[in-house]
Write a protein that holds these residues in place. Structure first.
Motif, mmCIF file in Angstrom:
data_model
loop_
_atom_site.group_PDB
_atom_site.id
_atom_site.type_symbol
_atom_site.label_atom_id
_atom_site.label_comp_id
_atom_site.label_asym_id
_atom_site.label_seq_id
_atom_site.Cartn_x
_atom_site.Cartn_y
_atom_site.Cartn_z
ATOM 1 N N ARG A 284 2.976 -50.352 -0.078
ATOM 2 C CA ARG A 284 2.561 -49.746 -1.345
ATOM 3 C C ARG A 284 3.400 -50.282 -2.502
ATOM 4 O O ARG A 284 2.881 -50.574 -3.585
ATOM 5 N N SER A 285 4.713 -50.421 -2.287
ATOM 6 C CA SER A 285 5.576 -50.985 -3.331
ATOM 7 C C SER A 285 5.233 -52.444 -3.598
ATOM 8 O O SER A 285 5.270 -52.915 -4.740
ATOM 9 N N TYR A 286 4.909 -53.169 -2.532
ATOM 10 C CA TYR A 286 4.520 -54.576 -2.660
ATOM 11 C C TYR A 286 3.261 -54.690 -3.522
ATOM 12 O O TYR A 286 3.186 -55.527 -4.438
ATOM 13 N N MET A 287 2.267 -53.840 -3.259
ATOM 14 C CA MET A 287 1.035 -53.861 -4.061
ATOM 15 C C MET A 287 1.308 -53.430 -5.496
ATOM 16 O O MET A 287 0.756 -53.997 -6.444
ATOM 17 N N ALA A 288 2.189 -52.438 -5.666
ATOM 18 C CA ALA A 288 2.541 -51.996 -7.023
ATOM 19 C C ALA A 288 3.198 -53.132 -7.794
ATOM 20 O O ALA A 288 2.959 -53.312 -9.000
ATOM 21 N N GLY A 289 4.025 -53.917 -7.102
ATOM 22 C CA GLY A 289 4.657 -55.062 -7.746
ATOM 23 C C GLY A 289 3.637 -56.089 -8.200
ATOM 24 O O GLY A 289 3.730 -56.637 -9.304
ATOM 25 N N GLN A 290 2.627 -56.339 -7.369
ATOM 26 C CA GLN A 290 1.601 -57.303 -7.771
ATOM 27 C C GLN A 290 0.778 -56.797 -8.947
ATOM 28 O O GLN A 290 0.481 -57.555 -9.874
ATOM 29 N N LEU A 291 0.415 -55.537 -8.922
ATOM 30 C CA LEU A 291 -0.371 -55.001 -10.033
ATOM 31 C C LEU A 291 0.432 -55.008 -11.334
ATOM 32 O O LEU A 291 -0.134 -55.125 -12.426
ATOM 33 N N THR A 292 1.757 -54.891 -11.211
ATOM 34 C CA THR A 292 2.623 -54.928 -12.389
ATOM 35 C C THR A 292 2.820 -56.348 -12.901
ATOM 36 O O THR A 292 2.743 -56.603 -14.111
ATOM 37 N N CYS A 293 3.070 -57.287 -11.980
ATOM 38 C CA CYS A 293 3.498 -58.627 -12.366
ATOM 39 C C CYS A 293 2.367 -59.633 -12.561
ATOM 40 O O CYS A 293 2.453 -60.502 -13.441
ATOM 41 N N LEU A 294 1.333 -59.553 -11.744
ATOM 42 C CA LEU A 294 0.331 -60.618 -11.766
ATOM 43 C C LEU A 294 -0.348 -60.821 -13.115
ATOM 44 O O LEU A 294 -0.673 -61.966 -13.461
ATOM 45 N N PRO A 295 -0.582 -59.768 -13.909
ATOM 46 C CA PRO A 295 -1.153 -60.041 -15.234
ATOM 47 C C PRO A 295 -0.257 -60.928 -16.099
ATOM 48 O O PRO A 295 -0.745 -61.618 -17.002
ATOM 49 N N GLU A 296 1.049 -60.931 -15.805
ATOM 50 C CA GLU A 296 1.975 -61.758 -16.569
ATOM 51 C C GLU A 296 2.255 -63.097 -15.885
ATOM 52 O O GLU A 296 2.939 -63.947 -16.449
ATOM 53 N N LEU A 297 1.719 -63.281 -14.679
ATOM 54 C CA LEU A 297 1.864 -64.539 -13.947
ATOM 55 C C LEU A 297 0.504 -65.187 -13.701
ATOM 56 O O LEU A 297 0.399 -66.135 -12.935
ATOM 57 N N LEU A 298 -0.513 -64.703 -14.370
ATOM 58 C CA LEU A 298 -1.885 -65.080 -14.045
ATOM 59 C C LEU A 298 -2.134 -66.585 -14.062
ATOM 60 O O LEU A 298 -2.879 -67.091 -13.211
ATOM 61 N N PRO A 299 -1.536 -67.370 -14.970
ATOM 62 C CA PRO A 299 -1.795 -68.813 -14.919
ATOM 63 C C PRO A 299 -1.364 -69.472 -13.612
ATOM 64 O O PRO A 299 -1.868 -70.543 -13.271
ATOM 65 N N MET A 300 -0.461 -68.845 -12.865
ATOM 66 C CA MET A 300 -0.043 -69.415 -11.587
ATOM 67 C C MET A 300 -1.118 -69.237 -10.516
ATOM 68 O O MET A 300 -1.115 -69.949 -9.509
ATOM 69 N N ILE A 301 -2.040 -68.278 -10.729
ATOM 70 C CA ILE A 301 -3.112 -68.079 -9.750
ATOM 71 C C ILE A 301 -4.501 -68.281 -10.359
ATOM 72 O O ILE A 301 -5.494 -68.214 -9.646
ATOM 73 N N ALA A 302 -4.552 -68.547 -11.652
ATOM 74 C CA ALA A 302 -5.794 -68.927 -12.342
ATOM 75 C C ALA A 302 -5.382 -69.976 -13.375
ATOM 76 O O ALA A 302 -5.237 -69.679 -14.559
ATOM 77 N N PRO A 303 -5.176 -71.244 -12.941
ATOM 78 C CA PRO A 303 -4.451 -72.219 -13.755
ATOM 79 C C PRO A 303 -5.271 -73.074 -14.708
ATOM 80 O O PRO A 303 -4.687 -73.822 -15.497
ATOM 81 N N THR A 304 -6.605 -72.994 -14.643
ATOM 82 C CA THR A 304 -7.410 -73.902 -15.454
ATOM 83 C C THR A 304 -8.330 -73.140 -16.401
ATOM 84 O O THR A 304 -8.556 -71.938 -16.242
ATOM 85 N N ILE A 305 -8.862 -73.854 -17.359
ATOM 86 C CA ILE A 305 -9.888 -73.281 -18.234
ATOM 87 C C ILE A 305 -11.020 -72.713 -17.390
ATOM 88 O O ILE A 305 -11.530 -71.607 -17.614
ATOM 89 N N ASN A 306 -11.410 -73.469 -16.386
ATOM 90 C CA ASN A 306 -12.543 -73.106 -15.551
ATOM 91 C C ASN A 306 -12.272 -71.877 -14.683
ATOM 92 O O ASN A 306 -13.214 -71.181 -14.295
ATOM 93 N N SER A 307 -11.010 -71.592 -14.376
ATOM 94 C CA SER A 307 -10.673 -70.441 -13.530
ATOM 95 C C SER A 307 -11.290 -69.153 -14.061
ATOM 96 O O SER A 307 -11.714 -68.285 -13.288
ATOM 97 N N TYR A 308 -11.320 -69.031 -15.368
ATOM 98 C CA TYR A 308 -11.722 -67.772 -15.998
ATOM 99 C C TYR A 308 -13.243 -67.639 -16.088
ATOM 100 O O TYR A 308 -13.745 -66.565 -16.409
ATOM 101 N N LYS A 309 -13.971 -68.731 -15.801
ATOM 102 C CA LYS A 309 -15.420 -68.650 -15.688
ATOM 103 C C LYS A 309 -15.809 -67.966 -14.369
ATOM 104 O O LYS A 309 -16.911 -67.442 -14.237
ATOM 105 N N ARG A 310 -14.904 -68.006 -13.409
ATOM 106 C CA ARG A 310 -15.125 -67.315 -12.130
ATOM 107 C C ARG A 310 -14.798 -65.837 -12.225
ATOM 108 O O ARG A 310 -15.457 -65.000 -11.600
ATOM 109 N N LEU A 311 -13.785 -65.496 -13.026
ATOM 110 C CA LEU A 311 -13.309 -64.113 -13.103
ATOM 111 C C LEU A 311 -14.164 -63.312 -14.082
ATOM 112 O O LEU A 311 -13.729 -62.949 -15.175
ATOM 113 N N VAL A 312 -15.403 -63.058 -13.682
ATOM 114 C CA VAL A 312 -16.339 -62.299 -14.509
ATOM 115 C C VAL A 312 -16.951 -61.189 -13.664
ATOM 116 O O VAL A 312 -17.024 -61.289 -12.432
ATOM 117 N N GLU A 313 -17.397 -60.151 -14.317
ATOM 118 C CA GLU A 313 -17.906 -58.979 -13.601
ATOM 119 C C GLU A 313 -19.114 -59.316 -12.738
ATOM 120 O O GLU A 313 -20.001 -60.060 -13.146
#
Length: 450
Positions: A284-313
Motif C-alpha cells: 500500500r505504501s509502495y502504491m501511495a509512493g507511485q501515485l504521489t511521485c509519478l505525476p512528477e516523473l511522468l516523462p520517464m514513463i511517457a517520454p515522447t510527444i506521441n506518448s500522450y496521444k495514447r493516454l486518452v480516455e
C-alpha cells in the motif's frame, strides 16, 4: 555462469568479434562490433564510447541545450564498461556474442545521464533497504509489411499492416505469419529473453508479448533487448515492427506495462494473507509512493510527444491517478493473487519507453512511499477509472509533464540535479522539434480555407 567461465567461453568462441551496445537517453541501443582481442583487453580498464550518444536525439540531431556534452566539450569519449553477466549470443546472427555496457564506475562516480546506471543506483537503494525487486515488462507493438526504404518513400503515410482487421488473441492471424510469429518466441528464448506469452492484440498486425520476470536490472536488460531483437527478427521477414505509443488515432495504442514486486528473505512483502484483500502495508505504501511521485516523473514513463496521444480516455490507457484490484481502467492495477504472484502492474507505461528509466521511476517512487511510510489514502476505484478524477489526472502533454518534472523537488531528490537537468532538457528539445514541424493536420485544416 561465473565470470571466469564467461571470459573463457568468449576466448574459445569461433568468432573474432563481439557486438557491444549501450542504451541512450531515448532507449535506443547504440552499439558496435569490436575485435575480440581488443574487447578482452578492455574488460578491466573499460573502453571509449563517444559521448555524443548523450548529446543528440533519436534522429542524431545535436542538442543545443544540455551541459553533459556538445560542441562546447568537443564530444569526447566516455569510459564505458561491459557487464559480463549480460553475455548472450545472437541466434539470428550466427550466434555472435553480444554484451551490454553502461557508464557505471566502481568508485560510484557514474555518468549521471546513463539510463542503465540510473536504474542500478535505484536498485542499490532497494538493496540497502533490504528489498529484492522482481520486475517484468510486457509490450504491444504493430507490425507492417514495409521496409525502411519503402516507408520513407511513402513519407511514413499509410503503412500497410501485416494483417488486416481487429483480431485480438487470434489463432488465424498468427497462423498467417507462423514463421515470424514462432521465431519471435523461440529466438527470444535462445537470446535469454524468455517470453511467458505471445499473442495477437486487437488491431491490424498488432502483437503482445509478456517477458518472463527477473531481478530488476535483468528485467530492464531483457525489455530493451526485446524491442531491438524484435525489430532485427522482423527485418528478416520483410516486416517493420513499431513500438510507437500511438501510430493511428483510430486504433488502440501500444502499452509497455511494468509488473513489480518486492521480496525479502525469500518472501513476497507485497502479500499479506491476513489482509482481506491480501495487500500488505508495504504494498500500500509502495502504491501511495507511485501515485504521489509519478505525476512528477511522468516523462520517464511517457517520454515522447506521441506518448500522450495514447493516454486518452477510453483507449485502454489510464488518465487518472487511481488504483484498483484487477482493474484495467486505473493507473495502478493491484494483482494480489497468491504470495508467489502478488504484484503491482503500472499501466501508465507505453511501449515507447526507455525500460531502464521506466523501471527506475516505478521502483524509486515505490520505495519513496515505503521510506516515507505513506498511507494509501486514495480509495480503491471500483468500475470505470476514467471517471474517478477526485485524486487528479495525469499531465496531458509532454511539455506540461516536462515542466512539472523540471520543477519537482521529488524528482531531484530521487535522481539528482544532473540527471533531471539533462533529461528534462532533452524533453524540452523534443517539444521544440515538434513545434517546428508542419503536420498533415495543419495542411488539411488551413491550406485552403484560411
Amino acid at each position: 555462469m561465473a565470470i571466469e567461465h564467461i571470459i573463457q567461453k568468449l576466448k574459445e568462441s569461433d568468432h573474432n568479434k563481439v557486438r557491444v551496445a549501450i542504451t541512450d537517453i531515448d532507449g535506443v541501443m547504440r552499439g558496435k562490433l569490436m575485435l575480440k582481442e581488443k574487447f578482452l583487453s578492455a574488460l578491466e580498464s573499460g573502453f571509449g564510447f563517444c559521448d555524443v550518444v548523450f548529446g543528440w536525439d533519436m534522429a542524431d540531431e545535436s542538442y543545443d541545450n544540455v551541459e553533459t556534452t556538445g560542441w562546447h566539450t568537443g564530444y569526447p569519449d566516455a569510459e564505458a564498461r561491459i557487464d559480463l553477466k549480460t553475455c548472450r549470443e545472437l541466434p539470428w546472427d550466427d550466434h555472435l556474442p553480444f554484451l551490454i555496457g553502461d557508464f557505471s564506475r566502481e568508485s560510484d562516480d557514474d555518468l549521471p545521464v546513463c539510463p542503465r546506471s540510473v536504474l542500478k543506483q535505484v536498485a542499490a537503494k532497494s538493496a540497502e533497504l533490504g528489498y529484492h525487486p522482481v520486475f517484468s515488462q510486457e509490450f504491444e507493438w504493430f507490425n507492417f509489411q514495409e521496409t525502411p526504404k519503402s516507408l520513407e518513400e511513402k513519407s511514413y503515410i499509410n503503412p500497410e499492416p501485416l494483417t488486416p482487421g481487429m483480431f485480438g488473441y487470434s489463432i488465424l492471424r498468427s497462423s498467417q505469419n507462423s514463421g515470424y510469429f514462432n521465431d519471435l518466441f523461440d529466438l527470444m528464448e535462445q537470446f535469454d529473453v524468455p517470453l511467458e506469452g505471445l499473442h495477437t492484440e486487437t488491431g491490424p498486425g498488432v502483437y503482445e508479448a509478456a517477458i518472463q520476470y527477473s531481478e530488476v536490472i535483468e528485467a530492464a536488460d531483457r525489455a530493451t533487448l526485446f524491442k531491438t531483437g524484435v525489430k532485427e527478427i522482423a527485418y528478416k521477414y520483410g516486416v517493420m515492427a513499431s513500438f510507437m505509443a500511438k501510430w493511428s488515432r483510430d486504433l488502440p495504442g501500444c502499452s509497455g506495462h511494468v509488473h513489480q514486486s518486492l521480496w525479502k528473505n525469500g518472501k513476497n512483502v507485497f502479500f499479506n494473507e491476513k489482509d482481506p484483500g491480501n495487500l500488505s502495508q508495504t504494498m500500500r505504501s509502495y502504491m501511495a509512493g507511485q501515485l504521489t511521485c509519478l505525476p512528477e516523473l511522468l516523462p520517464m514513463i511517457a517520454p515522447t510527444i506521441n506518448s500522450y496521444k495514447r493516454l486518452v480516455e477510453g483507449a485502454w490507457a489510464p488518465t487518472t491517478l487511481t488504483w484498483g484490484v484487477d482493474n484495467r481502467t486505473t493507473a495502478l492495477r493491484a494483482l494480489p493473487g497468491s504470495e508467489k504472484s502478488c504484484r503491482l502492474e503500472t499501466r501508465i507505461v507505453g511501449s515507447d519507453v526507455n525500460p531502464y528509466l521506466a523501471m527506475a521511476a516505478c521502483l524509486a517512487s515505490g520505495l519513496y512511499g515505503i521510506e516515507q511510510e505513506l498511507n494509501l489514502e486514495v480509495e480503491e476505484t471500483i468500475g470505470n477509472g476514467y471517471l474517478d478524477k477526485k485524486n487528479g489526472i495525469l499531465p496531458v502533454t509532454l511539455a506540461e509533464a516536462t515542466a512539472k518534472m523540471k520543477k519537482s523537488k521529488i524528482a531531484r531528490e530521487l535522481f539528482g540535479d544532473s540527471f533531471v537537468n539533462h533529461f528534462t532538457a532533452s524533453r524540452e528539445w523534443e517539444c521544440r522539434q515538434f513545434n517546428k514541424a508542419v503536420t498533415n493536420w495543419e495542411l488539411k485544416r488551413y491550406f485552403e480555407i484560411i
